[in-house]
Design a protein around this motif. Structure first.
Motif, PDB file in Angstrom:
ATOM      1  N   ARG A  50       0.897  -1.243   0.057  1.00  0.00           N
ATOM      2  CA  ARG A  50       0.045   0.267  -0.055  1.00  0.00           C
ATOM      3  C   ARG A  50       0.830   1.250   0.034  1.00  0.00           C
ATOM      4  O   ARG A  50       2.015   1.070   0.347  1.00  0.00           O
ATOM      5  CB  ARG A  50      -0.841   0.214   1.023  1.00  0.00           C
ATOM      6  N   ALA A  51       0.300   2.260  -0.160  1.00  0.00           N
ATOM      7  CA  ALA A  51       1.037   3.489  -0.331  1.00  0.00           C
ATOM      8  C   ALA A  51       0.255   4.960   0.052  1.00  0.00           C
ATOM      9  O   ALA A  51      -1.066   4.652   0.084  1.00  0.00           O
ATOM     10  CB  ALA A  51       1.488   3.848  -1.897  1.00  0.00           C
ATOM     11  N   PRO A  84      -4.990  14.384  -5.225  1.00  0.00           N
ATOM     12  CA  PRO A  84      -6.408  14.402  -4.878  1.00  0.00           C
ATOM     13  C   PRO A  84      -6.951  14.766  -3.760  1.00  0.00           C
ATOM     14  O   PRO A  84      -8.067  15.283  -3.457  1.00  0.00           O
ATOM     15  CB  PRO A  84      -6.664  13.033  -5.222  1.00  0.00           C
ATOM     16  N   ALA A  85      -6.112  14.398  -2.639  1.00  0.00           N
ATOM     17  CA  ALA A  85      -6.549  14.769  -1.099  1.00  0.00           C
ATOM     18  C   ALA A  85      -5.515  15.070  -0.206  1.00  0.00           C
ATOM     19  O   ALA A  85      -4.138  14.830  -0.726  1.00  0.00           O
ATOM     20  CB  ALA A  85      -7.384  13.621  -0.577  1.00  0.00           C
ATOM     21  N   ALA A  86      -5.782  15.741   0.970  1.00  0.00           N
ATOM     22  CA  ALA A  86      -4.251  15.896   1.797  1.00  0.00           C
ATOM     23  C   ALA A  86      -3.571  14.775   2.257  1.00  0.00           C
ATOM     24  O   ALA A  86      -2.408  14.518   2.191  1.00  0.00           O
ATOM     25  CB  ALA A  86      -4.812  16.663   2.943  1.00  0.00           C
ATOM     26  N   LEU A  87      -4.385  13.827   2.517  1.00  0.00           N
ATOM     27  CA  LEU A  87      -3.835  12.488   3.012  1.00  0.00           C
ATOM     28  C   LEU A  87      -4.805  11.123   2.260  1.00  0.00           C
ATOM     29  O   LEU A  87      -6.100  11.382   2.374  1.00  0.00           O
ATOM     30  CB  LEU A  87      -3.917  12.128   4.297  1.00  0.00           C
ATOM     31  N   THR A  88      -4.286  10.269   1.347  1.00  0.00           N
ATOM     32  CA  THR A  88      -5.112   9.333   1.138  1.00  0.00           C
ATOM     33  C   THR A  88      -4.015   7.903   0.940  1.00  0.00           C
ATOM     34  O   THR A  88      -2.687   8.228   1.105  1.00  0.00           O
ATOM     35  CB  THR A  88      -5.507   9.182  -0.542  1.00  0.00           C
ATOM     36  N   VAL A  89      -4.569   6.512   1.431  1.00  0.00           N
ATOM     37  CA  VAL A  89      -3.776   5.507   1.328  1.00  0.00           C
ATOM     38  C   VAL A  89      -4.557   4.679   0.368  1.00  0.00           C
ATOM     39  O   VAL A  89      -5.887   4.451   0.296  1.00  0.00           O
ATOM     40  CB  VAL A  89      -3.790   4.878   2.821  1.00  0.00           C
ATOM     41  N   PHE A  90      -3.613   3.874  -0.580  1.00  0.00           N
ATOM     42  CA  PHE A  90      -4.081   3.156  -1.642  1.00  0.00           C
ATOM     43  C   PHE A  90      -3.351   1.831  -1.892  1.00  0.00           C
ATOM     44  O   PHE A  90      -2.208   1.992  -1.620  1.00  0.00           O
ATOM     45  CB  PHE A  90      -4.574   4.192  -2.993  1.00  0.00           C
ATOM     46  N   ASP A  91      -3.782   1.054  -2.567  1.00  0.00           N
ATOM     47  CA  ASP A  91      -3.201  -0.195  -3.077  1.00  0.00           C
ATOM     48  C   ASP A  91      -2.370   0.162  -4.106  1.00  0.00           C
ATOM     49  O   ASP A  91      -2.577   1.074  -5.289  1.00  0.00           O
ATOM     50  CB  ASP A  91      -4.112  -1.190  -3.833  1.00  0.00           C
ATOM     51  N   ALA A 129      -4.350   7.370  -6.249  1.00  0.00           N
ATOM     52  CA  ALA A 129      -5.022   7.851  -5.076  1.00  0.00           C
ATOM     53  C   ALA A 129      -6.168   8.256  -5.261  1.00  0.00           C
ATOM     54  O   ALA A 129      -6.998   8.629  -4.163  1.00  0.00           O
ATOM     55  CB  ALA A 129      -3.804   9.096  -4.743  1.00  0.00           C
ATOM     56  N   GLU A 130      -6.779   8.458  -6.555  1.00  0.00           N
ATOM     57  CA  GLU A 130      -8.447   8.709  -6.593  1.00  0.00           C
ATOM     58  C   GLU A 130      -9.177   7.475  -5.956  1.00  0.00           C
ATOM     59  O   GLU A 130     -10.289   7.668  -5.999  1.00  0.00           O
ATOM     60  CB  GLU A 130      -8.658   8.776  -7.976  1.00  0.00           C
ATOM     61  N   ARG A 131      -8.688   6.427  -5.712  1.00  0.00           N
ATOM     62  CA  ARG A 131      -9.404   5.203  -5.344  1.00  0.00           C
ATOM     63  C   ARG A 131      -8.692   4.748  -3.931  1.00  0.00           C
ATOM     64  O   ARG A 131      -7.893   3.765  -3.875  1.00  0.00           O
ATOM     65  CB  ARG A 131      -9.206   4.039  -6.421  1.00  0.00           C
ATOM     66  N   PRO A 132      -9.099   5.571  -2.837  1.00  0.00           N
ATOM     67  CA  PRO A 132      -8.274   5.149  -1.565  1.00  0.00           C
ATOM     68  C   PRO A 132      -8.874   3.873  -1.028  1.00  0.00           C
ATOM     69  O   PRO A 132      -9.922   3.367  -1.273  1.00  0.00           O
ATOM     70  CB  PRO A 132      -8.989   6.448  -0.438  1.00  0.00           C
TER      71      PRO A 132
END
Length: 247
Positions: A50-51, A84-91, A129-132
């Motif tokens: 994840r990132a 896209p946002a201040a903080l996101t976590v995504f695959d 990151a658009e799909r957290p």
């Protein structure tokens, strides 16, 4: 002169929460272990594969529940669009993972090849990151709700009761239920389920503890109920999720 983008790999010991704020867009990945990130009223878990993407100048709280090895990329905001946002976590996709590994090898964007590589990495990860990730729990805003969340998390392995949490916080159950609805848009039981899945992900990332033992440790008395809750939130079984941590 500092390059427009550069990367570094580090290993960190277990550590309590602290504030992190940098002047560059920050792409953070865990290759072993896990991190917890809190920002924008939400708490995210960052296990392997994840990132996290953190906007330049945005403060987040970072805690390390277990030793972790990270690969980080810092992008100059002057030459990179805002996330896209201040903080996101995504695959991480296989392509993003391969780009990140190559960027870690060449270190920075100071030559033509490096510049193209880091630009491509930014384009790919910004899109991801658009799909957290759905593995997120609310952090709460009021002191009472934050305490209720902390008390709930401390009792995940027990048959925790909402009425007892309300009593410890000093609110009537109806008042605390209203706080959950107003501040999280979720019920306490929905938050509890997410917390249990989040803790399970931490345990899955920590080693090879059997899934059944993890299920009982996070408060489930039935493996089938644990698997159903885990799959509902993540889209995968616990075994499939653990397998995704490895190349």
């Amino acid at each position: 002169m500092t390059p427009a983008a550069y990367t570094f790999v580090r290993t960190f010991p277990r550590a309590p929460a602290r504030e992190l704020c940098v002047d560059r867009h920050y792409l953070l990945c865990a290759s072993a272990g896990a991190l917890r990130l809190e920002g924008g009223g939400q708490s995210w878990l960052l296990p392997p594969a994840r990132a996290a993407l953190i906007e330049a100048g945005r403060a987040v709280r970072v805690s390390i529940p277990q030793p972790v090895t990270t690969a980080s990329v810092l992008f100059d905001p002057a030459g990179t669009p805002s996330p896209p946002a201040a903080l996101t976590v995504f695959d991480l996709s296989p392509l993003a993972g391969a780009l990140l590994a190559e960027c870690a090898e060449i270190k920075d964007s100071s030559d033509g090849y490096g510049g193209t590589l880091f630009t491509t990495l930014a384009a790919v990860t910004w899109r991801l990151a658009e799909r957290p990730s759905p593995v997120v729990v609310p952090a709460g805003s009021s002191p009472e709700l934050r305490r209720a969340l902390r008390l709930t998390e401390e009792r995940l392995g027990e048959q925790v009761r909402f009425e007892r949490i309300a009593e410890l916080v000093g609110l009537a159950p109806r008042s605390l239920a209203r706080r959950f609805s107003d501040e999280t848009r979720m019920t306490w039981r929905e938050v509890l389920r997410r917390m249990r899945v989040l803790r399970a992900v931490e345990e899955l990332a920590a080693g090879d503890t059997p899934v059944t033992r993890i299920a009982f440790a996070v408060g489930y008395t039935s493996l089938s109920a644990f698997n159903a809750a885990f799959r509902q939130l993540t889209g995968r079984t616990p075994t499939e999720y653990r397998a995704s941590f490895r190349p």
